[in-house]
Design a protein around this motif. Sequence first.
Motif, short mmCIF file in Angstrom:
data_model
loop_
_atom_site.label_atom_id
_atom_site.label_comp_id
_atom_site.label_asym_id
_atom_site.label_seq_id
_atom_site.Cartn_x
_atom_site.Cartn_y
_atom_site.Cartn_z
N VAL A 290 43.71 62.35 46.81
CA VAL A 290 43.12 62.58 48.13
C VAL A 290 42.28 63.85 48.11
O VAL A 290 41.14 63.87 48.61
CB VAL A 290 44.22 62.69 49.22
CG1 VAL A 290 43.61 63.15 50.56
CG2 VAL A 290 44.91 61.35 49.41
N SER A 291 42.79 64.92 47.51
CA SER A 291 42.06 66.18 47.44
C SER A 291 40.74 66.02 46.68
O SER A 291 39.73 66.59 47.08
CB SER A 291 42.92 67.25 46.76
OG SER A 291 44.05 67.57 47.55
N ARG A 292 40.76 65.26 45.60
CA ARG A 292 39.54 65.04 44.82
C ARG A 292 38.49 64.25 45.61
O ARG A 292 37.29 64.43 45.42
CB ARG A 292 39.85 64.29 43.52
CG ARG A 292 40.49 65.12 42.44
CD ARG A 292 40.49 64.38 41.12
NE ARG A 292 41.24 63.13 41.17
CZ ARG A 292 42.54 63.04 40.92
NH1 ARG A 292 43.23 64.14 40.63
NH2 ARG A 292 43.16 61.87 40.98
N THR A 293 38.94 63.39 46.49
CA THR A 293 38.05 62.46 47.18
C THR A 293 37.53 63.00 48.51
O THR A 293 36.39 62.72 48.90
CB THR A 293 38.79 61.12 47.42
OG1 THR A 293 39.37 60.67 46.19
CG2 THR A 293 37.85 60.06 47.95
N LEU A 294 38.33 63.77 49.21
CA LEU A 294 38.00 64.23 50.56
C LEU A 294 36.84 65.22 50.55
O LEU A 294 36.79 66.13 49.74
CB LEU A 294 39.24 64.89 51.18
CG LEU A 294 39.14 65.32 52.64
CD1 LEU A 294 39.00 64.12 53.56
CD2 LEU A 294 40.39 66.14 53.01
N THR A 295 35.91 65.04 51.50
CA THR A 295 34.77 65.96 51.64
C THR A 295 34.76 66.54 53.05
O THR A 295 35.39 66.01 53.97
CB THR A 295 33.43 65.25 51.40
OG1 THR A 295 33.20 64.31 52.47
CG2 THR A 295 33.42 64.51 50.07
N ALA A 296 33.99 67.61 53.21
CA ALA A 296 33.85 68.22 54.54
C ALA A 296 33.19 67.24 55.51
O ALA A 296 33.57 67.17 56.69
CB ALA A 296 33.04 69.51 54.44
N VAL B 215 42.73 56.28 61.91
CA VAL B 215 41.56 56.79 61.19
C VAL B 215 41.89 57.02 59.72
O VAL B 215 41.08 56.71 58.83
CB VAL B 215 41.05 58.08 61.86
CG1 VAL B 215 39.94 58.72 61.03
CG2 VAL B 215 40.54 57.78 63.27
N ALA B 216 43.07 57.55 59.45
CA ALA B 216 43.48 57.80 58.06
C ALA B 216 43.60 56.50 57.28
O ALA B 216 43.17 56.41 56.12
CB ALA B 216 44.81 58.56 58.04
N VAL B 217 44.18 55.48 57.90
CA VAL B 217 44.33 54.18 57.23
C VAL B 217 42.96 53.63 56.83
O VAL B 217 42.77 53.14 55.71
CB VAL B 217 45.07 53.18 58.15
CG1 VAL B 217 44.95 51.76 57.61
CG2 VAL B 217 46.54 53.57 58.28
N SER B 218 41.99 53.75 57.73
CA SER B 218 40.64 53.25 57.44
C SER B 218 39.99 54.02 56.29
O SER B 218 39.39 53.43 55.39
CB SER B 218 39.76 53.35 58.69
OG SER B 218 40.23 52.50 59.71
N TRP B 219 40.12 55.34 56.32
CA TRP B 219 39.49 56.17 55.28
C TRP B 219 40.10 55.87 53.91
O TRP B 219 39.38 55.73 52.92
CB TRP B 219 39.65 57.65 55.62
CG TRP B 219 38.98 58.57 54.65
CD1 TRP B 219 37.69 59.01 54.69
CD2 TRP B 219 39.56 59.17 53.48
NE1 TRP B 219 37.43 59.84 53.63
CE2 TRP B 219 38.56 59.96 52.86
CE3 TRP B 219 40.82 59.12 52.90
CZ2 TRP B 219 38.80 60.69 51.71
CZ3 TRP B 219 41.05 59.85 51.73
CH2 TRP B 219 40.05 60.61 51.16
N LEU B 220 41.42 55.77 53.85
CA LEU B 220 42.08 55.51 52.58
C LEU B 220 41.66 54.16 51.99
O LEU B 220 41.45 54.03 50.78
CB LEU B 220 43.61 55.52 52.78
CG LEU B 220 44.23 56.89 53.05
CD1 LEU B 220 45.67 56.74 53.55
CD2 LEU B 220 44.20 57.77 51.81
N LYS B 221 41.47 53.18 52.86
CA LYS B 221 41.05 51.86 52.39
C LYS B 221 39.60 51.90 51.94
O LYS B 221 39.24 51.35 50.88
CB LYS B 221 41.23 50.84 53.51
CG LYS B 221 41.00 49.40 53.07
CD LYS B 221 41.39 48.42 54.14
CE LYS B 221 41.21 46.99 53.65
NZ LYS B 221 41.62 46.01 54.70
N GLU B 222 38.72 52.57 52.70
CA GLU B 222 37.30 52.65 52.35
C GLU B 222 37.09 53.36 51.03
O GLU B 222 36.16 53.05 50.27
CB GLU B 222 36.54 53.39 53.45
CG GLU B 222 36.40 52.60 54.74
CD GLU B 222 35.90 53.46 55.89
OE1 GLU B 222 35.63 54.67 55.65
OE2 GLU B 222 35.81 52.95 57.02
N ARG B 223 37.93 54.34 50.72
CA ARG B 223 37.79 55.10 49.48
C ARG B 223 38.53 54.46 48.30
O ARG B 223 38.56 55.01 47.21
CB ARG B 223 38.30 56.55 49.68
CG ARG B 223 37.51 57.35 50.69
CD ARG B 223 36.05 57.49 50.28
NE ARG B 223 35.29 58.31 51.21
CZ ARG B 223 34.68 57.86 52.30
NH1 ARG B 223 34.74 56.57 52.60
NH2 ARG B 223 33.99 58.67 53.09
#
Length: 332
Positions: A293-299, A320-328
């Motif tokens: 997650v840390s490697r993937t997350l951006t500002a 929102v978190a569920v959507s982001w995790l799936k999109e990435r």
Amino acid sequence: MAPLRRSVVFRTVMAAAVLACLPAFTACTPGRPAPSPAVTSGAPQRPVVVGALDTAEGALIAELYSGAIRSAGVPSSVKLNVGGRAATLEALRSGKVQLVPAYTGSLLEALGGSAKDTGDDAVKAGITTALRKPLAILDASGAQDREVVVVTKVTAEKYQLKTLEDLGKVCSQTVFAAAADFSGGAYGSQALKSGYSCTPKRILTYGMTSGPDGGPSLPSGQTQPSSALPQPLRSLLEDEAQVAVMLSTDPAIGDNDLVVLEDNRRALLPEQVVPVVDEVALPDKARDAVNNVSRTLTADDLVTMNRAIRGDQARTPHEVAVSWLKERGITG
């Protein structure tokens, strides 16, 4: 063929018996009970509880970590509204939670630590020195939610402002709007004074905590933050102040076409998103998932997600978190 001697037969039988006992040696040793089923490899894993700051973004990041951990096959849940930085660290030390999201600069201050400068690596080194085992930090994200100094486009054009160094030349002519503890803080108004010779004509202060730990709250029992404008921004837009101190991931900066002044001398603390963990209680699979997650997350991701959890059509931090995790591609 001659029959085996009795002594050879005896040694052969004893060797076979010893080899049969080796995989479960303690069970074949007199006086040693067999291992309890509770400590065998097939025992259920202890859930990893992720404690969230009492801010909307804190809840969002906690949901990201927990969702990634579950996707790695480790049970996990989120405990919302644990409290401020001191409360989340205490919950971690007491074992009530095993992981909490944090921000490097604010964490360093909360621990009473020090750094040789305000560079990312120096601040993380200061945190590592100040933390007591078994607490530790995992990989910090490239995403930051730091305090930034903003002005309207009108003010930027009037004074030709692009950097805090530019602001230092006209600072005495301006009124600031900021959280109460920004005024007089070592990394707040004092940092601007020492780094840029910037002493405002006046600072309008409001009853909120500076830094990302003081972001928009997630009221107890609720799953969405208030959509009300932060008071420093309101003062800026109503021209009560010419300069405001805001958080860099606040979508209101872009929504209102505000100009972020570059901290070209790095006077203000960095605020990288960083997980703080009980490294004894956290399984390796959970550690790897959180680091991913840390490697993937951006500002920019944080800005987008913060916008999604506000307003009339707001979604919950969990959604929102569920959507982001799936999109990435972190979850299926």
